[in-house]
Write a protein that holds these residues in place. Structure first.
Motif, PDB file in Angstrom:
ATOM      1  N   PHE A 170       0.834  -1.202   0.000  1.00  0.00           N
ATOM      2  CA  PHE A 170       0.000   0.000   0.000  1.00  0.00           C
ATOM      3  C   PHE A 170       0.870   1.254   0.000  1.00  0.00           C
ATOM      4  CE2 PHE A 170      -2.892  -3.231   1.472  1.00  0.00           C
ATOM      5  CZ  PHE A 170      -4.093  -2.880   0.881  1.00  0.00           C
ATOM      6  N   VAL A 171       0.356   2.296  -0.619  1.00  0.00           N
ATOM      7  CA  VAL A 171       1.105   3.543  -0.777  1.00  0.00           C
ATOM      8  C   VAL A 171       1.486   4.127   0.573  1.00  0.00           C
ATOM      9  CG1 VAL A 171       0.988   5.906  -1.653  1.00  0.00           C
ATOM     10  CG2 VAL A 171       0.048   4.027  -3.020  1.00  0.00           C
ATOM     11  N   HIS A 172       0.585   4.105   1.548  1.00  0.00           N
ATOM     12  CA  HIS A 172       0.871   4.715   2.848  1.00  0.00           C
ATOM     13  C   HIS A 172       1.939   3.959   3.633  1.00  0.00           C
ATOM     14  CE1 HIS A 172      -2.323   1.750   3.851  1.00  0.00           C
ATOM     15  NE2 HIS A 172      -1.587   1.576   4.930  1.00  0.00           N
ATOM     16  N   GLN A 173       2.313   2.765   3.168  1.00  0.00           N
ATOM     17  CA  GLN A 173       3.361   1.999   3.837  1.00  0.00           C
ATOM     18  C   GLN A 173       4.757   2.325   3.310  1.00  0.00           C
ATOM     19  OE1 GLN A 173       1.912  -1.935   2.806  1.00  0.00           O
ATOM     20  NE2 GLN A 173       0.942  -2.210   4.819  1.00  0.00           N
ATOM     21  N   LEU A 174       4.839   3.185   2.303  1.00  0.00           N
ATOM     22  CA  LEU A 174       6.114   3.415   1.613  1.00  0.00           C
ATOM     23  C   LEU A 174       6.932   4.557   2.194  1.00  0.00           C
ATOM     24  CD1 LEU A 174       4.897   2.956  -2.077  1.00  0.00           C
ATOM     25  CD2 LEU A 174       5.899   1.241  -0.551  1.00  0.00           C
ATOM     26  N   ASP A 175       6.469   5.163   3.285  1.00  0.00           N
ATOM     27  CA  ASP A 175       7.208   6.283   3.883  1.00  0.00           C
ATOM     28  C   ASP A 175       8.639   5.868   4.201  1.00  0.00           C
ATOM     29  OD1 ASP A 175       4.801   7.511   3.725  1.00  0.00           O
ATOM     30  OD2 ASP A 175       4.476   7.760   5.876  1.00  0.00           O
ATOM     31  N   GLY A 176       9.603   6.646   3.678  1.00  0.00           N
ATOM     32  CA  GLY A 176      11.009   6.420   3.974  1.00  0.00           C
ATOM     33  C   GLY A 176      11.653   5.264   3.238  1.00  0.00           C
ATOM     34  N   MET A 177      10.901   4.553   2.400  1.00  0.00           N
ATOM     35  CA  MET A 177      11.465   3.382   1.727  1.00  0.00           C
ATOM     36  C   MET A 177      12.494   3.750   0.662  1.00  0.00           C
ATOM     37  SD  MET A 177      10.406   0.705   3.173  1.00  0.00           S
ATOM     38  CE  MET A 177      11.089  -0.434   1.989  1.00  0.00           C
ATOM     39  N   GLY A 178      12.499   5.002   0.219  1.00  0.00           N
ATOM     40  CA  GLY A 178      13.482   5.433  -0.758  1.00  0.00           C
ATOM     41  C   GLY A 178      14.900   5.370  -0.226  1.00  0.00           C
ATOM     42  N   LYS A 179      15.055   5.457   1.097  1.00  0.00           N
ATOM     43  CA  LYS A 179      16.394   5.361   1.692  1.00  0.00           C
ATOM     44  C   LYS A 179      16.861   3.916   1.776  1.00  0.00           C
ATOM     45  CE  LYS A 179      15.439   9.502   4.415  1.00  0.00           C
ATOM     46  NZ  LYS A 179      15.221  10.051   5.773  1.00  0.00           N
ATOM     47  N   MET A 230       3.735  10.942  -8.323  1.00  0.00           N
ATOM     48  CA  MET A 230       4.707  11.645  -7.494  1.00  0.00           C
ATOM     49  C   MET A 230       4.400  11.513  -6.007  1.00  0.00           C
ATOM     50  SD  MET A 230       7.133  12.727  -9.351  1.00  0.00           S
ATOM     51  CE  MET A 230       6.908  11.208 -10.308  1.00  0.00           C
ATOM     52  N   THR A 231       3.156  11.203  -5.651  1.00  0.00           N
ATOM     53  CA  THR A 231       2.837  10.936  -4.249  1.00  0.00           C
ATOM     54  C   THR A 231       3.697   9.799  -3.711  1.00  0.00           C
ATOM     55  OG1 THR A 231       0.554  11.684  -4.494  1.00  0.00           O
ATOM     56  CG2 THR A 231       1.020  10.221  -2.658  1.00  0.00           C
ATOM     57  N   ILE A 232       3.879   8.781  -4.516  1.00  0.00           N
ATOM     58  CA  ILE A 232       4.693   7.631  -4.109  1.00  0.00           C
ATOM     59  C   ILE A 232       6.143   8.039  -3.935  1.00  0.00           C
ATOM     60  CG2 ILE A 232       5.533   5.365  -4.837  1.00  0.00           C
ATOM     61  CD1 ILE A 232       2.834   4.965  -6.253  1.00  0.00           C
ATOM     62  N   ALA A 244       8.315   8.096  -0.422  1.00  0.00           N
ATOM     63  CA  ALA A 244       9.489   7.231  -0.326  1.00  0.00           C
ATOM     64  C   ALA A 244      10.750   8.000   0.061  1.00  0.00           C
ATOM     65  CB  ALA A 244       9.707   6.499  -1.645  1.00  0.00           C
ATOM     66  N   PHE A 245      10.924   9.205  -0.481  1.00  0.00           N
ATOM     67  CA  PHE A 245      12.176   9.937  -0.292  1.00  0.00           C
ATOM     68  C   PHE A 245      12.108  11.045   0.765  1.00  0.00           C
ATOM     69  CE2 PHE A 245      13.131   8.294  -4.629  1.00  0.00           C
ATOM     70  CZ  PHE A 245      14.337   7.689  -4.326  1.00  0.00           C
ATOM     71  N   PHE A 246      10.946  11.593   1.003  1.00  0.00           N
ATOM     72  CA  PHE A 246      10.878  12.791   1.841  1.00  0.00           C
ATOM     73  C   PHE A 246      10.071  12.626   3.127  1.00  0.00           C
ATOM     74  CE2 PHE A 246      11.476  14.227  -2.577  1.00  0.00           C
ATOM     75  CZ  PHE A 246      12.695  14.866  -2.420  1.00  0.00           C
ATOM     76  N   LYS A 247       9.597  11.413   3.413  1.00  0.00           N
ATOM     77  CA  LYS A 247       8.911  11.166   4.671  1.00  0.00           C
ATOM     78  C   LYS A 247       9.711  10.164   5.494  1.00  0.00           C
ATOM     79  CE  LYS A 247       4.122  12.467   3.994  1.00  0.00           C
ATOM     80  NZ  LYS A 247       2.744  12.121   4.388  1.00  0.00           N
TER      81      LYS A 247
END
Length: 486
Positions: A358-367, A429-431, A435-438
């Protein structure tokens, strides 16, 4: 005798796929090597045919009269064939890594490889009868892939896919019968209707065209027959990538091109109520798909609704019934394949590496997965139509064709494309922003996958850029097809 290569190219992956559960592979790695070899050899054969056998017809079966199952590569078919032949080996490589987490690999790769051959059969069909037969086969070989997991959700999704596909095929079959009665089933640029036989049945033929277009449009997720596509996202990601970007949905779009430009003919259809009905459905689907994508929180279903919208870009351009319209449709068919396949395979990498859907689970995953999310961002920017990427090329030609149309329908289409671009920026871009900024949970697992997944991702991202900065040769080739020269 060298013409035997034409059916061999179609039959090799079908027979090769059937043999996968039969051959006594002692190790799974040997099955992977065998599958990849079958796929690569098939792609090499396709490349040979594209350079040496264009326009050559091979009759598989000849029935009474001029009805036959025949194969021939013309300009339009060569585009679909080349796209499929290039993408399939790399998606197969990706699938080896992905399917370790899904199980039942022998049955999966059997149907996965067979699908390659059936798709090539659609692309290289010489007439409507042959294309229709392979089109029906495509439903049968992809159905087990949709229900691969065997879960209740997968079974329900496969049922919907089957019911929608069979219903669409019934409408397409009506078009086939009328083409047999009032023309020829052989594909010829400009159409094969015998206008002398139509008499006062012109409106009936146009109604049949609309029904057949909608029938083939089922696989292209044309509203109101689009709901099967998001539900099919329950399938393994290599399958959803093929369903949503390459094989099934593009087979639907390709069939509408054949129906419009090579069967009924634009001279018979352009400016009629039939054209405006089709344009109305496609424009509505463009806005509907991206609107649903914004509301969807499941990552793969969001991308599926994006596909619903983007496929109708192609159908809208087909419905403009002009050479520029066909160029725009072909451009987006190719560019969308790379853009959407990249986004789906990135989503699959996230699911495998982090088990997040789910999209809301992707916070910080870009790191944790910087390469995957960077490549996903490229696909998002391309889908938005940012200059320098493939999406801009295709959208430029779509808008160019719509403006050249000069009518209200074209203007409405341009408006729908602009609305879609804005909504696409939002849901893609929400994703990236999440991923990168939360900030995420430090305990969340996740890392970039192995080379078998990353090589296809980098390659598809590279082509998103290449198509955006060096498109002249491919657009020139599409122009020759749209002029009836190939």
């Amino acid at each position: 005798m060298s013409d035997i290569l034409i059916p061999l190219t179609v039959l090799l992956p079908i027979i090769g796929g059937v043999l996968i559960p039969v051959l006594p592979f002692k190790k799974l790695k040997l099955m992977h090597i065998y599958t990849e070899c079958v796929v690569i050899i098939t792609s090499i054969l396709v490349a040979y045919l594209l350079f040496n056998k264009m326009g050559v017809t091979y009759d598989l079966v000849r029935f009474s009269g001029d009805l036959s199952l025949s194969l021939r590569l013309d300009g339009l078919g060569s585009v679909f064939c080349a796209m499929v032949a290039f993408l399939w080996p790399f998606v197969t490589l990706y699938a080896f890594e992905y399917m370790k987490h899904e199980g039942k690999e022998h049955s999966f790769f059997m149907f996965f490889t067979m699908t390659y051959g059936v798709t090539l059969g659609i692309a290289s069909s010489a007439n409507l009868v042959t294309m229709y037969c392979f089109y029906e086969m495509l439903t049968l070989v992809t159905l087990p892939l949709v229900m691969h997991s065997g879960s209740r959700e997968a079974v329900l999704a496969s049922r919907k896919y089957l019911y929608y596909s069979l219903g669409g095929a019934a409408f397409a079959f009506i078009g086939l019968i009328f083409m047999i009665s009032y023309g020829s089933t052989d594909f010829a640029y400009g159409g094969t209707l015998n206008l002398g036989l139509i008499g006062n049945r012109e409106n009936i033929l146009k109604l049949v065209y609309v029904m057949a277009f909608m029938g083939f449009g089922v696989k292209a997720a044309l509203f109101p027959f689009s709901e099967w596509l998001p539900q099919a996202g329950v399938a393994p990601t290599p399958v959803t990538g093929l369903l949503h970007a390459v094989a099934v949905v593009k087979a639907g779009a390709f069939a509408t091109m054949r129906l419009t430009y090579y069967c009924f003919g634009v001279d018979f259809l352009k400016g009629s109520w039939a054209q405006y009905v089709i344009i109305g459905f496609t424009v509505f689907t463009i806005v509907y798909g991206c609107s649903r994508a914004i509301k969807e929180t499941h990552m793969k279903r969001r991308l599926a609704y994006s596909t619903v919208s983007n496929l109708s870009y192609i159908l809208f351009s087909v419905a403009l019934m002009s050479p520029l319209g066909l160029i725009g449709a072909l451009c987006h068919m190719i560019c969308h394949a790379f853009m959407k396949l990249l986004s789906f395979l990135c989503a699959g990498a996230v699911i495998v590496q982090s088990e997040k859907t789910f999209v809301h689970q992707l916070d910080g995953m870009g790191k944790k997965m910087p390469q995957v999310f960077a490549l996903f961002t490229i696909s998002g920017l391309a889908l938005m139509g940012v200059p320098g990427l493939g999406g801009f090329l295709s959208k430029w030609h779509l808008v160019k064709a719509a403006i050249a149309d000069g009518g209200v329908a074209g203007a409405i289409g341009v408006g729908a494309l602009l609305i879609s671009a804005l909504l696409t920026a939002n849901y893609m871009m929400t994703i990236t922003v999440r991923a990168f900024f939360k900030e995420g949970n430090a305990e969340d697992k996740g890392s970039d996958p192995t080379w078998r997944m990353m090589i296809p991702l980098y390659l598809f991202a590279a082509f998103c850029v290449i198509l955006g900065v060096y498109s002249a040769p491919i657009v020139s080739y599409f122009g020759q097809i749209a002029a009836g020269l190939l």
